[in-house]
Design a protein around this motif. Structure first.
Motif, short mmCIF file in Angstrom:
data_model
loop_
_atom_site.label_atom_id
_atom_site.label_comp_id
_atom_site.label_asym_id
_atom_site.label_seq_id
_atom_site.Cartn_x
_atom_site.Cartn_y
_atom_site.Cartn_z
N GLN A 151 3.96 0.59 2.55
CA GLN A 151 4.09 -0.39 3.34
C GLN A 151 3.95 -1.60 3.13
O GLN A 151 2.72 -1.77 1.92
N ASP A 208 -9.44 9.87 1.76
CA ASP A 208 -8.35 8.91 1.50
C ASP A 208 -9.13 7.51 1.11
O ASP A 208 -10.46 7.47 1.12
N THR A 219 -9.02 -0.75 -3.97
CA THR A 219 -8.87 0.62 -3.08
C THR A 219 -10.36 1.12 -3.11
O THR A 219 -10.98 1.59 -4.16
N ILE A 267 -7.20 1.29 7.57
CA ILE A 267 -6.18 2.07 7.49
C ILE A 267 -6.38 2.93 6.29
O ILE A 267 -6.76 2.70 5.22
N TRP A 294 2.25 -4.20 9.85
CA TRP A 294 2.60 -3.25 8.39
C TRP A 294 4.21 -2.86 8.67
O TRP A 294 4.71 -2.24 9.51
N GLU A 323 3.61 10.44 2.64
CA GLU A 323 3.30 9.08 2.41
C GLU A 323 4.24 8.01 2.16
O GLU A 323 5.52 8.42 1.99
N VAL A 379 0.77 -1.26 0.11
CA VAL A 379 -0.08 -0.06 0.08
C VAL A 379 0.77 1.23 -0.16
O VAL A 379 2.09 1.21 0.34
N ASN A 380 0.27 2.42 -0.71
CA ASN A 380 0.81 3.64 -0.46
C ASN A 380 -0.04 4.14 0.93
O ASN A 380 -1.13 4.67 0.37
N ARG A 381 0.73 4.27 1.80
CA ARG A 381 0.08 4.60 3.19
C ARG A 381 0.11 6.20 3.52
O ARG A 381 1.30 6.22 3.43
N ALA A 437 -3.71 0.52 -3.32
CA ALA A 437 -3.17 -0.85 -2.65
C ALA A 437 -2.83 -1.75 -3.98
O ALA A 437 -3.74 -1.45 -4.96
N ARG A 465 -9.47 3.02 1.37
CA ARG A 465 -9.28 1.80 2.44
C ARG A 465 -8.90 0.74 1.57
O ARG A 465 -9.27 0.72 0.17
N VAL A 482 -5.19 4.87 3.06
CA VAL A 482 -3.96 4.54 1.93
C VAL A 482 -4.71 5.27 0.87
O VAL A 482 -5.62 5.86 0.65
#
Length: 440
Positions: A133, A410, A402, A429, A141, A130, A122-124, A434, A412, A431
């Protein structure tokens, strides 16, 4: 002197012959194991041996735990183990590799552990920006990149050995980076099956860019398509998996896509899509006319799913089979937001959208290879986050998307059962995107 020379030569020949006889009497060895991304089943593993093997004996002597449906492909060396399980694979697999070579020598049983499941990447959204993770098998994570001000695009390499990314600043400047990974999806001990370990990210281009588009194939090659702040600064570069680079002279009206198996790319043109080889053959590019865009590759079969835009604002989903005209699977007035397919192209998933005012209603549809609607489910109260893909994992047999809602800024992570279209899980979370990262 002549006699001494003769003795030395005779001794050398005797030593060589003795070594050859000793090597012939030594049992064969398993020397290399490599996960294979291009396959028709759930997952595949290539096994290389020190000598040509009798495939039938390897098939009889080897064991797989749990005992999933599988088959052995190849002639003698290497051999490929292909999993054909109809149920999701939920953990590492234990292998006992045995068999005989073509001289009748037995391979000592070699125990292996194999983790074919991909990693959730994911780009969290984190404090300060950012970060990429990865979710490990203990549901923790793990950061695998620095914290960037912004990450515009992430493309995992098709062989699982790295992640290419485009970072951005608040001034609109972009940079392209490569995050190499050290992977261990096959090991002699289960405890040695560790998550990918990140190396220091390396810049792929030492300059700021106005835009950058990335594409990778299953071999691990990377296509970098960039443009700078001055006219005529557009560049297209192929970075092969061995690190070598090659500039490409291609005219395109949009983002290029590498073919999964390598050797070519899909080029968007003003009058359609062109299939162009990477090496000059003297033959004209294959052209598919019409307002079409590539939706997804079905890698094992060479098939692809296209999205076609019609003048009356309808959209259609098409299946392209090599050597045949595109086959229309679905036609309607709903927007086609994302598509995915399995390796054979006999299962196609699509997220369709319709807007009423500012409110969007999205649904997911499962089609077979003839366009028959097998299942459809609304995503409500969720919608697909704009600009993010839907991806199918044949190992766990689930879809990754996503999600977002009007009240969220944002996204999930959503996991959906690919056969029933039921929700498996929505991870709580924040993100931006994903994707699956192949187990390399």
């Amino acid at each position: 002197m002549t006699r001494l020379l003769w003795i030395l030569l005779t001794s050398a020949v005797a030593i060589v012959v003795g070594q050859q006889q000793l090597m012939l009497r030594r049992p064969p060895r398993l020397i290399h194991q490599l996960p294979q991304p291009i396959h028709s089943g759930n997952a595949a593993l290539d096994l290389s041996f020190s000598r040509p093997m009798e495939r039938q004996s390897v098939q009889v002597a080897s064991r797989l735990t749990p005992p999933l449906n599988h088959r052995w492909l190849g002639e003698t060396n290497p051999l490929r183990l292909v999993l054909d399980s109809e149920t999701p694979i939920t953990g590492p697999l234990e292998l006992q590799i045995g068999g005989q070579d073509r001289r009748g020598q037995s391979l000592p049983i070699r125990p292996l552990w194999w983790e074919p499941r991909p990693w959730l990447l994911v780009n969290r959204v984190v404090e300060g920006g950012e970060q990429l993770q990865l979710l490990d098998r203990n549901q923790r994570w793990r950061p695998i990149s620095p914290v960037w001000e912004g990450i515009q695009n992430i493309v995992p390499l098709g062989n699982g050995q790295g992640i290419a990314m485009v970072t951005s600043t608040s001034e609109g400047q972009e940079r392209v980076w490569m995050q190499r990974l050290i992977t261990a999806s096959v090991a002699q001990q289960r405890d040695d099956l560790i998550p990918p370990q990140a190396e220091e990210p390396q810049p792929l281009l030492d300059k700021d860019l106005l835009f950058a588009h990335l594409s990778s194939n299953l071999i691990g090659d990377l296509l970098v398509q960039t443009g700078g702040f001055t006219p005529g600064s557009e560049e297209i570069q192929l970075i092969r998996s061995d690190g070598s680079r090659r500039d490409l002279d291609v005219l395109a009206s949009g983002p290029l896509q590498l073919l999964p198996a390598g050797g070519g790319l899909v080029v968007p043109a003003y009058n359609g899509l062109a299939l162009q080889p990477l090496a000059e053959t003297g033959q004209p590019a294959q052209m598919l006319p019409g307002s079409r865009e590539l939706g997804a590759f079905c890698a094992a079969s060479g098939r692809a799913v296209l999205i076609r835009h019609w003048p009356d604002y309808r959209r259609s989903i098409e299946l392209v089979i090599p050597g045949l005209a595109p086959q229309e699977l679905l036609l309607g007035d709903q927007a086609v937001l994302a598509v995915a397919c399995n390796g054979s192209g006999k299962r196609i998933w699509a997220v369709l959208g319709r807007w009423q005012g500012k409110k969007g209603e999205h649904e997911i549809v499962l089609l077979d290879g003839d366009g028959k609607v097998l299942k459809r489910r609304p995503l409500s109260p969720w919608t697909l986050k704009s600009g993010t893909p839907m991806q199918f994992d044949p190992v766990s047999r689930q879809l990754l998307i996503t999600l977002t809602k009007p009240e969220l800024s944002d996204g999930r992570v959503g996991l959906i059962n690919a056969e029933t279209l039921d929700w498996n899980q929505v991870l709580p979370i924040a993100v931006e995107e994903a994707q699956w990262l192949m187990a390399g």
